[in-house]
Design a protein around this motif. Structure first.
Motif, short mmCIF file in Angstrom:
data_model
loop_
_atom_site.label_atom_id
_atom_site.label_comp_id
_atom_site.label_asym_id
_atom_site.label_seq_id
_atom_site.Cartn_x
_atom_site.Cartn_y
_atom_site.Cartn_z
N LEU A 1 17.72 16.60 -30.19
CA LEU A 1 17.20 15.65 -30.23
C LEU A 1 16.70 15.37 -31.84
O LEU A 1 16.18 14.16 -31.88
N SER B 1 17.76 11.96 -33.49
CA SER B 1 17.59 10.91 -32.84
C SER B 1 15.96 10.66 -33.32
O SER B 1 15.59 9.55 -33.34
N GLU C 1 19.37 8.38 -29.09
CA GLU C 1 20.73 9.15 -28.72
C GLU C 1 21.39 8.13 -27.83
O GLU C 1 22.62 8.29 -27.99
N ARG D 1 18.57 13.56 -20.27
CA ARG D 1 19.74 14.22 -21.37
C ARG D 1 21.04 14.75 -20.23
O ARG D 1 21.94 14.55 -20.79
#
Length: 410
Positions: free
Chosen positions: A189, A192, A276, A311
């Protein structure tokens, strides 16, 4: 003369009959002796096997006489407690003196309370030796209802020290795996996070530049400058929320369970995911119930579950060409807080729904198969649950249930 011969014949026949009876008795006696010897040998073998099994299993049998207060037991019982060799009995006071001082009063109370009520003896405790070493003991006992006379208890004492060490090692390993999973998720991540933080920073820079221009050249500088300053303040709060969300995710998972704002915790995770979701062309639909009571648990660990479920949903939808939608719904279900994460991915084979929560099982290329098992363990440890099912038309649905905070369980 003939009469004497008849008497002698009768006497000989009687002797033969007596000899036959004696021989039969001798044979029966020999058979009984052989049977007794065989039974004694079998008993010795059984006793030896029992002793060997108790030594291997680190356990022993005990009997407690409720009238005399005497405790009798096998050799292994007193060996576990490090009584002198050959000890086969002790008093309750001698037994209690072996217990860890933090366990002694609690176990004594449970012991005598169970005896007074005729209940089973079921408890674990620690014993401490002169050198400071310690063992964990499990007691399983019950009244001997077939014994006549004085009321007695019989049972088994087991040394579970190694089992406790294994359990502690397993918990430490699970905590390490959970930490590794959280850090791995954060690594993926990172892009992001950078994108999310850069957005408010760019807005702050633009607003500050606008404010400078209005203060220098504007016809009504105060009004426009104040508007620019308001935007700077908003973007600063936004950047702080992102940073705080990231900080909470990388904190240690050793925090004690407390009541926390469940809705806010979910919102923070959603904020971290926005970058994301944009890159993956996923539409996020959030349906948060109003006025939810607080949850009880470890906020960081619960956010870890939400992050992992979200996710997983994103990754599951990478292979589909249709509209990618992830729906996160919160509410109440059967007196517990509920979180529902649904996606429009390819779904899960019904045969694999439960296997998803088995360690190292994964349907993703390059997946570790750890996220869902750890998430379920966290949910169960909190007194909740985590389950999966197939969507009505497509995709998968994951349902998380958590207990309410204190004073909200009625």
């Amino acid at each position: 003369m003939h009469q004497n011969q008849g008497t002698a014949s009768n006497s000989g026949a009687g002797s033969e009959e007596l000899l036959s009876v004696l021989m039969d008795l001798r044979a029966a006696l020999d058979e009984a002796v052989a049977g007794r010897r065989a039974a004694e040998e079998e008993l010795r073998e059984t006793l030896a096997a029992m002793i060997q099994h108790q030594q291997v299993g680190k356990c022993g049998n005990f009997r407690y006489n409720t009238t005399t207060g005497a405790i009798r037991g096998t050799e292994e019982v007193f060996k576990i407690f490090q009584f002198p060799a050959g000890t086969r009995g002790c008093t309750v006071e001698e037994w209690l003196a072996k217990l860890h001082e933090d366990d002694r009063d609690r176990i004594a109370q449970r012991f005598f309370e169970a005896i007074s009520k005729g209940e089973d003896l079921r408890f674990d405790y620690r014993i401490v030796f002169a050198d400071g070493s310690m063992k964990h003991i499990r007691c399983d006992g019950e009244p001997d209802l077939e014994h006549e006379g004085e009321v007695t208890y019989f049972g088994v004492l087991t040394d579970i020290t190694e089992q406790r060490h294994v359990e502690e090692a397993q918990r430490a390993m699970e905590a390490e795996l959970a930490s590794s999973l959280r850090l791995a998720s954060l690594g993926e991540l990172a892009g992001s996070i950078i994108h999310e933080v850069n957005q408010p920073l760019a807005a702050i820079s633009a607003s500050a530049e606008a404010c400078r221009r209005w203060m220098k050249h504007g016809t009504d500088p105060n009004h426009r400058a104040l508007a620019s300053l308001d935007r700077i303040s908003e973007e600063c709060h936004r950047a702080a929320a992102i940073v705080n969300g990231l900080k909470s995710l990388i904190q240690s998972n050793s925090i004690e369970p407390v009541a926390f704002d469940f809705s806010l915790a979910v919102q923070e995770v959603c904020s971290l995911l926005m970058g994301e979701l944009t890159r993956e062309d996923v539409l996020l639909v959030v349906d948060m119930a109003r006025d939810l009571p607080p949850a009880l648990g470890n906020r960081v660990q619960i956010q870890q579950i939400v992050m992992n479920l979200a996710r997983n949903a994103v990754e599951a939808m990478r292979s589909v060409a249709r509209r990618r939608v992830m729906t996160i719904t919160t509410g109440m279900h059967e007196g517990m807080l509920s979180l529902r994460v649904a996606d429009t991915g390819p779904g899960v084979d019904p045969a694999d729904l439960e296997r998803l929560f088995s360690p190292l099982f994964t349907t993703k290329a390059g997946g570790m198969g750890l996220g869902l098992p750890i998430s379920r363990k966290i949910a169960i440890a909190h007194g909740g649950s985590l389950n999966a099912k197939s969507g009505m038309k497509s995709g998968a649905i994951f349902n998380l249930l958590l207990p309410l905070g204190e004073n909200h369980g009625d």
